[in-house]
Scaffold this active site. Structure first.
Site, PDB file in Angstrom:
ATOM      1  N   ARG A   1       0.817  -1.206   0.000  1.00  0.00           N
ATOM      2  CA  ARG A   1       0.000   0.000   0.000  1.00  0.00           C
ATOM      3  C   ARG A   1       0.855   1.261   0.000  1.00  0.00           C
ATOM      4  O   ARG A   1       0.371   2.346  -0.303  1.00  0.00           O
ATOM      5  CB  ARG A   1      -0.904   0.014   1.233  1.00  0.00           C
ATOM      6  CG  ARG A   1      -1.879  -1.141   1.321  1.00  0.00           C
ATOM      7  CD  ARG A   1      -3.061  -0.951   0.413  1.00  0.00           C
ATOM      8  NE  ARG A   1      -3.896   0.154   0.887  1.00  0.00           N
ATOM      9  CZ  ARG A   1      -4.878   0.690   0.165  1.00  0.00           C
ATOM     10  NH1 ARG A   1      -5.124   0.252  -1.046  1.00  0.00           N
ATOM     11  NH2 ARG A   1      -5.605   1.674   0.661  1.00  0.00           N
TER      12      ARG A   1
ATOM     13  N   ASP B   1      -4.218  -6.025   8.517  1.00  0.00           N
ATOM     14  CA  ASP B   1      -5.563  -5.900   7.978  1.00  0.00           C
ATOM     15  C   ASP B   1      -6.537  -5.714   9.141  1.00  0.00           C
ATOM     16  O   ASP B   1      -6.760  -6.641   9.923  1.00  0.00           O
ATOM     17  CB  ASP B   1      -5.904  -7.155   7.174  1.00  0.00           C
ATOM     18  CG  ASP B   1      -7.255  -7.076   6.484  1.00  0.00           C
ATOM     19  OD1 ASP B   1      -8.047  -6.179   6.828  1.00  0.00           O
ATOM     20  OD2 ASP B   1      -7.523  -7.921   5.609  1.00  0.00           O
TER      21      ASP B   1
ATOM     22  N   ASN C   1      -8.103   6.599  12.154  1.00  0.00           N
ATOM     23  CA  ASN C   1      -8.597   7.122  10.882  1.00  0.00           C
ATOM     24  C   ASN C   1      -9.154   6.044   9.964  1.00  0.00           C
ATOM     25  O   ASN C   1     -10.054   6.310   9.170  1.00  0.00           O
ATOM     26  CB  ASN C   1      -7.453   7.863  10.182  1.00  0.00           C
ATOM     27  CG  ASN C   1      -7.762   8.173   8.739  1.00  0.00           C
ATOM     28  OD1 ASN C   1      -8.391   9.173   8.413  1.00  0.00           O
ATOM     29  ND2 ASN C   1      -7.304   7.289   7.839  1.00  0.00           N
TER      30      ASN C   1
ATOM     31  N   TYR D   1     -22.791   1.169   7.559  1.00  0.00           N
ATOM     32  CA  TYR D   1     -21.765   2.194   7.769  1.00  0.00           C
ATOM     33  C   TYR D   1     -22.249   3.220   8.788  1.00  0.00           C
ATOM     34  O   TYR D   1     -21.506   3.613   9.693  1.00  0.00           O
ATOM     35  CB  TYR D   1     -21.438   2.864   6.442  1.00  0.00           C
ATOM     36  CG  TYR D   1     -20.433   3.987   6.542  1.00  0.00           C
ATOM     37  CD1 TYR D   1     -19.065   3.717   6.612  1.00  0.00           C
ATOM     38  CD2 TYR D   1     -20.837   5.321   6.556  1.00  0.00           C
ATOM     39  CE1 TYR D   1     -18.134   4.744   6.699  1.00  0.00           C
ATOM     40  CE2 TYR D   1     -19.917   6.354   6.643  1.00  0.00           C
ATOM     41  CZ  TYR D   1     -18.563   6.059   6.710  1.00  0.00           C
ATOM     42  OH  TYR D   1     -17.652   7.088   6.795  1.00  0.00           O
TER      43      TYR D   1
ATOM     44  N   LYS E   1     -20.499   4.253  12.476  1.00  0.00           N
ATOM     45  CA  LYS E   1     -20.033   5.598  12.811  1.00  0.00           C
ATOM     46  C   LYS E   1     -20.728   6.129  14.073  1.00  0.00           C
ATOM     47  O   LYS E   1     -20.126   6.883  14.844  1.00  0.00           O
ATOM     48  CB  LYS E   1     -20.226   6.535  11.628  1.00  0.00           C
ATOM     49  CG  LYS E   1     -19.225   6.266  10.505  1.00  0.00           C
ATOM     50  CD  LYS E   1     -17.779   6.347  10.997  1.00  0.00           C
ATOM     51  CE  LYS E   1     -16.759   6.098   9.924  1.00  0.00           C
ATOM     52  NZ  LYS E   1     -15.359   6.197  10.426  1.00  0.00           N
TER      53      LYS E   1
ATOM     54  N   VAL F   1     -15.600  14.434   1.829  1.00  0.00           N
ATOM     55  CA  VAL F   1     -14.504  14.985   1.035  1.00  0.00           C
ATOM     56  C   VAL F   1     -14.156  14.046  -0.124  1.00  0.00           C
ATOM     57  O   VAL F   1     -14.406  12.840  -0.064  1.00  0.00           O
ATOM     58  CB  VAL F   1     -13.263  15.244   1.913  1.00  0.00           C
ATOM     59  CG1 VAL F   1     -13.563  16.348   2.917  1.00  0.00           C
ATOM     60  CG2 VAL F   1     -12.813  13.986   2.641  1.00  0.00           C
TER      61      VAL F   1
ATOM     62  N   THR G   1     -12.151  11.890  -1.441  1.00  0.00           N
ATOM     63  CA  THR G   1     -11.148  10.833  -1.360  1.00  0.00           C
ATOM     64  C   THR G   1     -11.658   9.632  -2.157  1.00  0.00           C
ATOM     65  O   THR G   1     -12.747   9.664  -2.725  1.00  0.00           O
ATOM     66  CB  THR G   1     -10.928  10.425   0.104  1.00  0.00           C
ATOM     67  OG1 THR G   1     -12.175   9.937   0.631  1.00  0.00           O
ATOM     68  CG2 THR G   1     -10.437  11.599   0.939  1.00  0.00           C
TER      69      THR G   1
END
Length: 239
Positions: A40, A57, A83, A138, A142, A169, A171
Protein backbone atom coordinates in the site's frame (compact mmCIF):
# COMPACT_ATOMS: atom_id res chain seq x y z
CA UNK A 1 2.70 16.84 25.68
CA UNK A 2 6.23 17.46 24.46
CA UNK A 3 6.79 19.76 21.49
CA UNK A 4 7.61 16.83 19.21
CA UNK A 5 4.83 14.28 19.64
CA UNK A 6 4.84 10.57 18.86
CA UNK A 7 1.67 9.95 16.87
CA UNK A 8 0.06 6.86 15.31
CA UNK A 9 -2.27 7.30 12.34
CA UNK A 10 -4.22 4.25 11.15
CA UNK A 11 -5.25 3.85 7.54
CA UNK A 12 -2.51 6.21 6.39
CA UNK A 13 -1.61 4.90 2.94
CA UNK A 14 -3.92 7.33 1.15
CA UNK A 15 -6.78 9.79 1.56
CA UNK A 16 -7.39 11.60 4.84
CA UNK A 17 -5.04 9.33 6.77
CA UNK A 18 -2.16 10.10 4.43
CA UNK A 19 -2.96 13.82 4.49
CA UNK A 20 -3.06 13.78 8.29
CA UNK A 21 0.24 11.91 8.57
CA UNK A 22 1.92 14.20 6.02
CA UNK A 23 0.77 17.34 7.84
CA UNK A 24 1.95 16.09 11.22
CA UNK A 25 5.31 14.93 9.89
CA UNK A 26 5.69 18.24 8.09
CA UNK A 27 5.26 19.98 11.45
CA UNK A 28 8.15 17.96 12.84
CA UNK A 29 6.31 15.26 14.76
CA UNK A 30 7.34 11.60 14.94
CA UNK A 31 4.63 9.86 12.96
CA UNK A 32 4.07 6.10 12.82
CA UNK A 33 1.74 5.13 10.00
CA UNK A 34 -0.44 2.06 9.80
CA UNK A 35 -1.16 0.49 6.40
CA UNK A 36 -2.87 -2.76 5.47
CA UNK A 37 0.31 -4.10 3.86
CA UNK A 38 3.59 -2.69 2.64
CA UNK A 39 2.39 -2.79 -0.97
CA UNK A 40 0.00 0.00 0.00
CA UNK A 41 3.04 2.26 0.36
CA UNK A 42 4.38 1.49 -3.13
CA UNK A 43 3.00 4.74 -4.54
CA UNK A 44 2.96 6.74 -1.33
CA UNK A 45 6.18 8.66 -1.94
CA UNK A 46 9.16 8.98 0.34
CA UNK A 47 8.55 7.03 3.55
CA UNK A 48 11.76 8.30 5.15
CA UNK A 49 9.62 10.98 6.83
CA UNK A 50 7.94 8.37 9.04
CA UNK A 51 9.15 7.30 12.44
CA UNK A 52 7.93 3.83 11.47
CA UNK A 53 5.32 1.73 9.72
CA UNK A 54 3.02 -0.90 11.18
CA UNK A 55 1.06 -3.27 8.97
CA UNK A 56 -2.09 -5.30 9.37
CA UNK A 57 -5.56 -5.90 7.98
CA UNK A 58 -7.98 -4.23 10.41
CA UNK A 59 -10.82 -6.44 9.18
CA UNK A 60 -9.06 -9.41 10.86
CA UNK A 61 -9.14 -9.41 14.70
CA UNK A 62 -5.87 -11.37 14.91
CA UNK A 63 -4.14 -8.80 12.73
CA UNK A 64 -5.62 -5.97 14.79
CA UNK A 65 -3.95 -7.48 17.83
CA UNK A 66 -0.68 -7.72 15.92
CA UNK A 67 -0.95 -4.06 14.93
CA UNK A 68 -1.24 -3.25 18.64
CA UNK A 69 1.87 -5.36 19.31
CA UNK A 70 3.85 -3.65 16.53
CA UNK A 71 2.77 -0.22 17.70
CA UNK A 72 3.78 -1.06 21.25
CA UNK A 73 7.39 -1.46 20.11
CA UNK A 74 7.55 2.33 19.65
CA UNK A 75 6.57 2.96 23.27
CA UNK A 76 3.65 5.00 24.53
CA UNK A 77 2.14 7.33 21.95
CA UNK A 78 1.21 10.91 22.69
CA UNK A 79 -1.69 10.70 20.23
CA UNK A 80 -3.45 7.89 18.37
CA UNK A 81 -5.67 8.86 15.43
CA UNK A 82 -8.13 6.10 14.50
CA UNK A 83 -8.60 7.12 10.88
CA UNK A 84 -8.98 3.78 9.07
CA UNK A 85 -12.46 3.08 7.77
CA UNK A 86 -14.44 1.25 5.11
CA UNK A 87 -18.02 1.57 3.89
CA UNK A 88 -18.75 -1.99 2.86
CA UNK A 89 -20.36 -4.62 5.08
CA UNK A 90 -19.56 -6.88 6.83
CA UNK A 91 -16.00 -5.51 7.12
CA UNK A 92 -17.25 -2.10 8.25
CA UNK A 93 -18.11 -3.14 11.80
CA UNK A 94 -14.67 -4.68 12.36
CA UNK A 95 -12.60 -1.96 10.71
CA UNK A 96 -14.65 1.00 11.91
CA UNK A 97 -15.51 -0.09 15.46
CA UNK A 98 -13.81 -3.29 16.61
CA UNK A 99 -10.34 -2.18 15.48
CA UNK A 100 -10.45 1.19 17.27
CA UNK A 101 -11.83 -0.53 20.37
CA UNK A 102 -9.21 -3.29 20.41
CA UNK A 103 -6.31 -0.93 19.73
CA UNK A 104 -7.56 1.36 22.50
CA UNK A 105 -7.87 -1.57 24.90
CA UNK A 106 -4.54 -3.20 24.06
CA UNK A 107 -2.19 -0.21 23.70
CA UNK A 108 -0.78 1.95 26.48
CA UNK A 109 -3.05 4.92 27.20
CA UNK A 110 -1.96 7.90 25.09
CA UNK A 111 -2.46 11.53 26.03
CA UNK A 112 -4.95 11.94 23.20
CA UNK A 113 -7.31 9.76 21.21
CA UNK A 114 -9.07 10.87 18.03
CA UNK A 115 -11.72 8.73 16.33
CA UNK A 116 -13.00 9.46 12.83
CA UNK A 117 -16.77 9.78 12.71
CA UNK A 118 -19.15 10.94 10.00
CA UNK A 119 -22.30 13.03 9.73
CA UNK A 120 -23.91 9.74 8.69
CA UNK A 121 -23.67 8.58 12.31
CA UNK A 122 -26.88 10.55 12.89
CA UNK A 123 -28.87 7.87 11.08
CA UNK A 124 -27.13 4.96 12.80
CA UNK A 125 -28.97 2.34 14.85
CA UNK A 126 -28.61 1.59 18.54
CA UNK A 127 -29.47 -2.07 17.91
CA UNK A 128 -26.23 -3.68 19.09
CA UNK A 129 -27.34 -7.13 17.96
CA UNK A 130 -26.02 -6.00 14.58
CA UNK A 131 -22.51 -5.95 16.04
CA UNK A 132 -22.37 -9.69 16.65
CA UNK A 133 -24.40 -10.54 13.55
CA UNK A 134 -22.09 -8.55 11.27
CA UNK A 135 -25.09 -6.76 9.74
CA UNK A 136 -24.21 -3.23 10.84
CA UNK A 137 -24.42 -0.48 8.24
CA UNK A 138 -21.77 2.19 7.77
CA UNK A 139 -24.06 4.63 9.58
CA UNK A 140 -24.34 2.22 12.53
CA UNK A 141 -20.57 1.85 12.81
CA UNK A 142 -20.03 5.60 12.81
CA UNK A 143 -22.60 6.05 15.58
CA UNK A 144 -20.86 3.35 17.59
CA UNK A 145 -17.32 4.69 17.12
CA UNK A 146 -18.57 8.17 18.07
CA UNK A 147 -20.09 6.63 21.20
CA UNK A 148 -16.79 4.85 21.88
CA UNK A 149 -14.90 8.15 21.69
CA UNK A 150 -17.23 9.82 24.15
CA UNK A 151 -17.30 6.77 26.44
CA UNK A 152 -13.51 6.85 26.68
CA UNK A 153 -13.65 10.58 27.40
CA UNK A 154 -16.07 9.89 30.25
CA UNK A 155 -14.04 7.04 31.74
CA UNK A 156 -10.34 7.84 31.23
CA UNK A 157 -9.12 10.77 33.25
CA UNK A 158 -5.82 12.11 31.94
CA UNK A 159 -6.55 11.08 28.34
CA UNK A 160 -8.51 13.36 26.05
CA UNK A 161 -10.79 11.62 23.56
CA UNK A 162 -12.64 13.23 20.67
CA UNK A 163 -14.70 12.24 17.63
CA UNK A 164 -14.15 14.13 14.36
CA UNK A 165 -16.42 14.40 11.34
CA UNK A 166 -13.99 15.24 8.51
CA UNK A 167 -16.82 16.09 6.13
CA UNK A 168 -17.77 14.45 2.86
CA UNK A 169 -14.50 14.99 1.03
CA UNK A 170 -13.28 13.80 -2.39
CA UNK A 171 -11.15 10.83 -1.36
CA UNK A 172 -11.35 7.34 -2.80
CA UNK A 173 -14.04 6.56 -0.24
CA UNK A 174 -15.88 9.85 -0.61
CA UNK A 175 -15.81 9.86 -4.39
CA UNK A 176 -14.84 12.63 -6.82
CA UNK A 177 -18.15 14.47 -6.45
CA UNK A 178 -17.93 14.95 -2.68
CA UNK A 179 -18.71 18.60 -1.88
CA UNK A 180 -16.54 19.32 1.17
CA UNK A 181 -13.04 20.80 1.13
CA UNK A 182 -10.39 18.07 1.04
CA UNK A 183 -7.79 20.21 2.80
CA UNK A 184 -10.21 20.93 5.65
CA UNK A 185 -10.79 17.19 6.01
CA UNK A 186 -7.64 16.61 8.04
CA UNK A 187 -7.07 19.94 9.79
CA UNK A 188 -9.21 19.21 12.84
CA UNK A 189 -7.42 15.92 13.48
CA UNK A 190 -3.95 17.45 13.20
CA UNK A 191 -4.96 20.37 15.44
CA UNK A 192 -6.49 18.16 18.14
CA UNK A 193 -3.48 15.84 17.97
CA UNK A 194 -0.97 18.48 18.99
CA UNK A 195 -2.65 21.51 20.57
CA UNK A 196 -3.77 21.66 24.20
CA UNK A 197 -6.20 24.55 23.88
CA UNK A 198 -9.21 22.68 22.48
CA UNK A 199 -12.50 23.42 24.26
CA UNK A 200 -13.89 21.13 25.47
CA UNK A 201 -10.58 19.45 26.35
CA UNK A 202 -12.19 16.02 25.98
CA UNK A 203 -15.45 14.49 24.80
CA UNK A 204 -16.01 16.75 21.80
CA UNK A 205 -17.70 15.94 18.51
CA UNK A 206 -15.92 18.14 15.97
CA UNK A 207 -16.48 19.36 12.44
CA UNK A 208 -13.97 21.78 10.92
CA UNK A 209 -12.55 22.79 14.32
CA UNK A 210 -16.01 23.56 15.73
CA UNK A 211 -17.99 21.36 18.08
CA UNK A 212 -21.43 20.09 17.17
CA UNK A 213 -24.03 18.08 19.05
CA UNK A 214 -23.83 14.40 18.05
CA UNK A 215 -26.60 11.80 17.98
CA UNK A 216 -28.12 11.74 21.51
CA UNK A 217 -27.20 8.06 21.96
CA UNK A 218 -23.50 8.88 21.70
CA UNK A 219 -23.75 11.00 24.84
CA UNK A 220 -26.04 8.61 26.70
CA UNK A 221 -24.10 6.88 29.49
CA UNK A 222 -26.41 3.86 29.40
CA UNK A 223 -25.82 3.31 25.69
CA UNK A 224 -22.09 3.90 26.15
CA UNK A 225 -22.04 1.16 28.78
CA UNK A 226 -24.04 -1.24 26.63
CA UNK A 227 -21.72 -0.65 23.68
CA UNK A 228 -18.59 -1.25 25.75
CA UNK A 229 -20.13 -4.42 27.21
CA UNK A 230 -20.99 -5.67 23.70
CA UNK A 231 -17.46 -4.94 22.47
CA UNK A 232 -15.92 -6.66 25.49
CA UNK A 233 -17.99 -9.76 24.81
CA UNK A 234 -17.20 -9.60 21.09
CA UNK A 235 -13.42 -9.28 21.54
CA UNK A 236 -12.65 -10.74 24.97
CA UNK A 237 -10.74 -7.51 25.65
CA UNK A 238 -11.66 -5.16 28.47
CA UNK A 239 -11.22 -1.42 28.03
Amino acid sequence: MRDMALILVTGASSGLGRDTADALAGDGHDVVVHVRNTARLADAGDTARWKGVVTGDLSDPDEIRDVARQAGEFGRFDTVIHNAGVMRSPEAVTVNVVAPYLLTALMDKPDRLIYLSSSMHRTGSTDLRRLGEGTASYDDTKLWVTTLALAVAHRWQGTSSHAVDPGWVPTRMGGPGAPDDLAAGHRTQTWLATHPEATPPTGGYWYHQQTQTPHPAAQDEDFQGRLLHALENHTDAVL
